[in-house]
Design a protein around this motif. Structure first.
Motif, PDB file in Angstrom:
ATOM      1  N   LYS A 107       0.838  -1.199   0.000  1.00 26.60           N
ATOM      2  CA  LYS A 107       0.000   0.000   0.000  1.00 26.60           C
ATOM      3  C   LYS A 107       0.876   1.254   0.000  1.00 26.60           C
ATOM      4  O   LYS A 107       1.746   1.419   0.857  1.00 26.60           O
ATOM      5  CB  LYS A 107      -0.938   0.028   1.205  1.00 26.60           C
ATOM      6  CG  LYS A 107      -2.014  -1.047   1.203  1.00 26.60           C
ATOM      7  CD  LYS A 107      -2.967  -0.859   2.373  1.00 26.60           C
ATOM      8  CE  LYS A 107      -4.059  -1.923   2.382  1.00 26.60           C
ATOM      9  NZ  LYS A 107      -3.531  -3.254   2.718  1.00 26.60           N
ATOM     10  N   TRP A 108       0.599   2.131  -0.954  1.00 28.93           N
ATOM     11  CA  TRP A 108       1.333   3.391  -1.113  1.00 28.93           C
ATOM     12  C   TRP A 108       0.359   4.562  -1.064  1.00 28.93           C
ATOM     13  O   TRP A 108      -0.808   4.425  -1.417  1.00 28.93           O
ATOM     14  CB  TRP A 108       2.046   3.426  -2.460  1.00 28.93           C
ATOM     15  CG  TRP A 108       3.131   2.427  -2.651  1.00 28.93           C
ATOM     16  CD1 TRP A 108       3.006   1.141  -3.096  1.00 28.93           C
ATOM     17  CD2 TRP A 108       4.531   2.636  -2.418  1.00 28.93           C
ATOM     18  NE1 TRP A 108       4.240   0.532  -3.161  1.00 28.93           N
ATOM     19  CE2 TRP A 108       5.192   1.433  -2.752  1.00 28.93           C
ATOM     20  CE3 TRP A 108       5.288   3.721  -1.978  1.00 28.93           C
ATOM     21  CZ2 TRP A 108       6.575   1.291  -2.640  1.00 28.93           C
ATOM     22  CZ3 TRP A 108       6.662   3.579  -1.869  1.00 28.93           C
ATOM     23  CH2 TRP A 108       7.293   2.367  -2.198  1.00 28.93           C
ATOM     24  N   THR A 109       0.876   5.712  -0.658  1.00 25.22           N
ATOM     25  CA  THR A 109       0.140   6.962  -0.839  1.00 25.22           C
ATOM     26  C   THR A 109       1.096   8.009  -1.404  1.00 25.22           C
ATOM     27  O   THR A 109       2.309   7.939  -1.183  1.00 25.22           O
ATOM     28  CB  THR A 109      -0.480   7.478   0.475  1.00 25.22           C
ATOM     29  OG1 THR A 109       0.541   7.679   1.454  1.00 25.22           O
ATOM     30  CG2 THR A 109      -1.517   6.502   1.005  1.00 25.22           C
ATOM     31  N   THR A 110       0.545   8.940  -2.140  1.00 27.65           N
ATOM     32  CA  THR A 110       1.375   9.936  -2.820  1.00 27.65           C
ATOM     33  C   THR A 110       1.715  11.118  -1.913  1.00 27.65           C
ATOM     34  O   THR A 110       2.876  11.398  -1.644  1.00 27.65           O
ATOM     35  CB  THR A 110       0.656  10.440  -4.073  1.00 27.65           C
ATOM     36  OG1 THR A 110      -0.641  10.937  -3.709  1.00 27.65           O
ATOM     37  CG2 THR A 110       0.501   9.331  -5.097  1.00 27.65           C
ATOM     38  N   PHE A 111       0.674  11.799  -1.427  1.00 30.91           N
ATOM     39  CA  PHE A 111       0.858  12.995  -0.603  1.00 30.91           C
ATOM     40  C   PHE A 111       0.112  12.843   0.711  1.00 30.91           C
ATOM     41  O   PHE A 111      -0.963  12.246   0.763  1.00 30.91           O
ATOM     42  CB  PHE A 111       0.319  14.242  -1.309  1.00 30.91           C
ATOM     43  CG  PHE A 111       1.174  14.728  -2.447  1.00 30.91           C
ATOM     44  CD1 PHE A 111       2.101  15.745  -2.262  1.00 30.91           C
ATOM     45  CD2 PHE A 111       1.051  14.162  -3.709  1.00 30.91           C
ATOM     46  CE1 PHE A 111       2.892  16.193  -3.316  1.00 30.91           C
ATOM     47  CE2 PHE A 111       1.833  14.597  -4.770  1.00 30.91           C
ATOM     48  CZ  PHE A 111       2.752  15.609  -4.570  1.00 30.91           C
ATOM     49  N   ASN A 112       0.667  13.411   1.761  1.00 25.04           N
ATOM     50  CA  ASN A 112      -0.058  13.603   3.005  1.00 25.04           C
ATOM     51  C   ASN A 112      -0.542  15.049   3.056  1.00 25.04           C
ATOM     52  O   ASN A 112       0.249  15.987   2.936  1.00 25.04           O
ATOM     53  CB  ASN A 112       0.848  13.332   4.212  1.00 25.04           C
ATOM     54  CG  ASN A 112       0.145  13.659   5.524  1.00 25.04           C
ATOM     55  OD1 ASN A 112      -0.661  12.873   6.021  1.00 25.04           O
ATOM     56  ND2 ASN A 112       0.417  14.828   6.083  1.00 25.04           N
ATOM     57  N   GLU A 113      -1.853  15.206   3.193  1.00 27.94           N
ATOM     58  CA  GLU A 113      -2.461  16.532   3.355  1.00 27.94           C
ATOM     59  C   GLU A 113      -1.897  17.564   2.376  1.00 27.94           C
ATOM     60  O   GLU A 113      -1.280  18.560   2.785  1.00 27.94           O
ATOM     61  CB  GLU A 113      -2.280  17.020   4.794  1.00 27.94           C
ATOM     62  CG  GLU A 113      -2.909  16.117   5.821  1.00 27.94           C
ATOM     63  CD  GLU A 113      -2.806  16.632   7.247  1.00 27.94           C
ATOM     64  OE1 GLU A 113      -3.479  16.091   8.127  1.00 27.94           O
ATOM     65  OE2 GLU A 113      -2.031  17.590   7.487  1.00 27.94           O
ATOM     66  N   PRO A 114      -2.069  17.355   1.083  1.00 29.41           N
ATOM     67  CA  PRO A 114      -1.484  18.297   0.115  1.00 29.41           C
ATOM     68  C   PRO A 114      -1.922  19.742   0.307  1.00 29.41           C
ATOM     69  O   PRO A 114      -1.149  20.653   0.024  1.00 29.41           O
ATOM     70  CB  PRO A 114      -1.952  17.740  -1.238  1.00 29.41           C
ATOM     71  CG  PRO A 114      -3.123  16.856  -0.928  1.00 29.41           C
ATOM     72  CD  PRO A 114      -2.844  16.280   0.420  1.00 29.41           C
ATOM     73  N   LEU A 115      -3.129  19.949   0.815  1.00 38.51           N
ATOM     74  CA  LEU A 115      -3.568  21.330   1.023  1.00 38.51           C
ATOM     75  C   LEU A 115      -2.747  22.044   2.094  1.00 38.51           C
ATOM     76  O   LEU A 115      -2.630  23.268   2.061  1.00 38.51           O
ATOM     77  CB  LEU A 115      -5.048  21.366   1.417  1.00 38.51           C
ATOM     78  CG  LEU A 115      -6.048  21.510   0.273  1.00 38.51           C
ATOM     79  CD1 LEU A 115      -7.465  21.538   0.825  1.00 38.51           C
ATOM     80  CD2 LEU A 115      -5.777  22.772  -0.546  1.00 38.51           C
ATOM     81  N   VAL A 116      -2.181  21.285   3.019  1.00 40.22           N
ATOM     82  CA  VAL A 116      -1.434  21.921   4.110  1.00 40.22           C
ATOM     83  C   VAL A 116      -0.156  22.573   3.594  1.00 40.22           C
ATOM     84  O   VAL A 116       0.170  23.707   3.959  1.00 40.22           O
ATOM     85  CB  VAL A 116      -1.133  20.910   5.226  1.00 40.22           C
ATOM     86  CG1 VAL A 116      -0.145  21.485   6.234  1.00 40.22           C
ATOM     87  CG2 VAL A 116      -2.424  20.518   5.930  1.00 40.22           C
ATOM     88  N   GLY A 151      -3.056   5.285  -2.964  1.00 33.45           N
ATOM     89  CA  GLY A 151      -4.049   6.282  -2.604  1.00 33.45           C
ATOM     90  C   GLY A 151      -3.416   7.624  -2.308  1.00 33.45           C
ATOM     91  O   GLY A 151      -2.261   7.886  -2.677  1.00 33.45           O
ATOM     92  N   ILE A 152      -4.162   8.450  -1.623  1.00 30.82           N
ATOM     93  CA  ILE A 152      -3.687   9.756  -1.174  1.00 30.82           C
ATOM     94  C   ILE A 152      -4.280  10.005   0.200  1.00 30.82           C
ATOM     95  O   ILE A 152      -5.352   9.475   0.528  1.00 30.82           O
ATOM     96  CB  ILE A 152      -4.090  10.867  -2.171  1.00 30.82           C
ATOM     97  CG1 ILE A 152      -3.412  12.201  -1.807  1.00 30.82           C
ATOM     98  CG2 ILE A 152      -5.603  11.025  -2.247  1.00 30.82           C
ATOM     99  CD1 ILE A 152      -3.612  13.288  -2.871  1.00 30.82           C
ATOM    100  N   ILE A 153      -3.595  10.771   1.019  1.00 28.47           N
ATOM    101  CA  ILE A 153      -4.054  11.068   2.372  1.00 28.47           C
ATOM    102  C   ILE A 153      -4.464  12.538   2.435  1.00 28.47           C
ATOM    103  O   ILE A 153      -3.666  13.438   2.162  1.00 28.47           O
ATOM    104  CB  ILE A 153      -2.951  10.760   3.404  1.00 28.47           C
ATOM    105  CG1 ILE A 153      -2.691   9.258   3.426  1.00 28.47           C
ATOM    106  CG2 ILE A 153      -3.342  11.264   4.783  1.00 28.47           C
ATOM    107  CD1 ILE A 153      -1.474   8.852   4.188  1.00 28.47           C
ATOM    108  N   LEU A 154      -5.714  12.762   2.797  1.00 26.61           N
ATOM    109  CA  LEU A 154      -6.279  14.109   2.819  1.00 26.61           C
ATOM    110  C   LEU A 154      -6.746  14.461   4.225  1.00 26.61           C
ATOM    111  O   LEU A 154      -7.250  13.605   4.955  1.00 26.61           O
ATOM    112  CB  LEU A 154      -7.461  14.199   1.844  1.00 26.61           C
ATOM    113  CG  LEU A 154      -7.171  13.805   0.399  1.00 26.61           C
ATOM    114  CD1 LEU A 154      -8.447  13.845  -0.426  1.00 26.61           C
ATOM    115  CD2 LEU A 154      -6.113  14.722  -0.211  1.00 26.61           C
ATOM    116  N   ASN A 155      -6.564  15.716   4.597  1.00 24.76           N
ATOM    117  CA  ASN A 155      -7.084  16.190   5.881  1.00 24.76           C
ATOM    118  C   ASN A 155      -8.523  16.651   5.663  1.00 24.76           C
ATOM    119  O   ASN A 155      -8.779  17.678   5.048  1.00 24.76           O
ATOM    120  CB  ASN A 155      -6.218  17.301   6.459  1.00 24.76           C
ATOM    121  CG  ASN A 155      -5.955  18.429   5.492  1.00 24.76           C
ATOM    122  OD1 ASN A 155      -5.650  18.210   4.317  1.00 24.76           O
ATOM    123  ND2 ASN A 155      -6.063  19.668   5.970  1.00 24.76           N
TER     124      ASN A 155
END
Length: 456
Positions: free
Chosen positions: A158-167, A216-220
């Motif tokens: 399992k991979w994710t690209t960005f953590n909380e890109p808006l931050v 996936g991607i991690i979003l706040n």
């Protein structure tokens, strides 16, 4: 007992820049945090910088044993771009050896690694070329992502690209909490757009490299609650969701940027520069799952004065201080666990019930040593209560059909937190800043019981 689905992920989350240490050693080059600490040290709490942090680089094997000791079956951290590719092109063999050993140690202790590629740690070699304002950042990130997939894909499912890109967008280009500390709404939207395209380009590279694994991607995600049902407050909440939730969640899951967002940006002269081929990249590269970080709700009201064109998000909506709120006084954040149920229903009803998990949830507390008992253990009953409340509402959402597969607390061991250093502690393990020794808190023993019982 509140039982959770079979094979539910019980884990914690951390990041490379906040925990690894060895910031300019073993081949790693500077990130924006190394540069900012060097040039503006006065901004950092108690002069605590990125050099050592929690020294996971030197403690990772013992830390993997500690993960097992509190029952974790999964763990999310990130790779340092500046460590793996110190100049953006050349692979650092010391980084490869470290990360392979780290991920293998997790697996050897029954812990599944979920690996994120970017956690606010832009390399300085990229920043000197314009950073995320430069469209070249898209290809640079895609190359980095492909390199990571090829080097570690046999260990990481399992991979994710960005953590909380808006931050990294708003903190770097609106609110001055991250370098380069610019205040410019138009530049912020360009950075956000290039970040979105970089995410999509990484997904594309992933599909080309492997037919197994998921990404996936991690979003706040903080649900927006309006002050009232007055049309002005409802409009403010709608616009807040457009900017803060749907701006990345819609493209990630649905493959589209909301039309209403494009209209809003156009009306306020905030549209980024684009290319015709971007549409296909956004449309075709859909995630397999979503990680959602949740700490506090977003309560808004209509702005008292509206500027056209807008200069800041506050021209669209302003914070509303709910008089009935329950507060974490250490962090100044509202505690509202009901929002996790609302998030669960949002994913079920608006996003094809895509698989998702709580990728961060936690409670930061200052001066935790005041809660230490005679045996030296931090009795963090407040953290246990916080997680119980949130997990209860999450459980309700799962019971009603939301496709949530895990819960990760922030964080495993107390970590360095950007400008705030070690002011607020979040970990299941306490970190002694003088020795870097770890000691389990009461919440760690509780988490082991939860994991063993797959519920509480």
């Amino acid at each position: 007992m509140k039982h959770f689905p079979k094979n539910f992920l019980w884990g914690t989350a951390m990041s490379a820049p906040q925990t690894e240490g060895q910031n300019l050693s073993f081949g790693k080059t500077a990130t924006i945090w190394d540069h900012w600490f060097k040039t503006a040290q006065e901004k950092f709490y108690q002069d605590q910088g990125p050099k050592v942090t929690s020294d996971v680089y030197g403690h990772y094997l013992e830390d993997c044993r500690r993960m097992q000791a509190i029952g974790l079956n999964s763990f999310r951290t990130s790779i340092s771009w500046a460590r793996l590719l110190p100049d953006g092109k050349t692979i650092n063999p010391e980084a490869v050896a470290f990360y392979r050993q780290y991920f293998l140690a997790m697996l050897d202790h029954g812990v599944e690694p979920i690996i994120n590629l970017f956690h606010f740690d832009t390399p300085m070699w990229l920043m000197t070329r314009g950073g995320w304002e430069n469209r070249d950042s898209i290809d640079a990130f895609a190359f980095y992502a492909r390199t990571a997939f090829e080097l570690f894909g046999d260990l990481v499912d399992k991979w994710t690209t960005f953590n909380e890109p808006l931050v990294h967008v708003e903190c770097g280009y609106l609110y001055q909490y991250h370098y380069p500390a610019v205040v410019d709404f138009k530049r912020a939207t360009q950075v956000a757009y290039h970040t979105l395209l970089a995410h999509k380009a990484a997904i594309k590279a992933f599909r080309e490299v492997t037919q197994t694994g998921k990404i996936g991607i991690i979003l706040n995600i903080s649900p927006t609650y309006p002050k009232s049902e007055a049309k002005e407050d409802m409009l403010a909440a709608f616009r807040s969701d457009l900017l803060n939730t749907r701006s990345f969640l819609d493209p990630a899951v649905l493959g589209t940027i909301p039309d209403e967002l494009l209209v809003l940006l156009k009306e306020n002269e905030l549209l980024p520069e684009t290319k015709a081929e971007d549409h296909k990249l956004i449309e075709n590269n859909i995630v397999d799952f979503i990680g959602l970080n949740y700490y506090q709700p977003r309560r808004v009201q209509a702005p008292k004065v509206t500027r056209l064109p807008a200069q800041m998000p506050a021209d669209f909506y302003q914070p509303y201080d709910w008089p009935k709120k329950k507060l974490n006084p250490h962090r100044g954040w509202e505690i509202y666990p009901e929002a996790l149920y609302d998030v669960a229903m949002m994913m079920k009803e608006n996003y094809h019930n895509m698989p998702w998990y709580v990728s961060e949830n936690g409670m930061g507390v200052a001066a935790e040593e005041t809660f230490m008992n005679a045996d030296g253990e931090i009795e963090d009953d407040y953290r246990i209560a916080f997680m119980k409340e949130h997990l209860s509402y999450l459980h309700q959402g799962i019971r009603e059909g939301s496709n949530c597969f895990g819960y990760h607390a922030w964080t495993f061991v107390d970590c360095w937190s950007w400008l705030n250093g070690y002011k607020n502690r979040y970990g299941f393990y306490r970190l002694d800043l003088a020795t870097r020794e770890r000691s389990m808190k009461k919440s760690g023993r509780w988490m082991k019981q939860v994991s063993e019982n797959n519920g509480f």
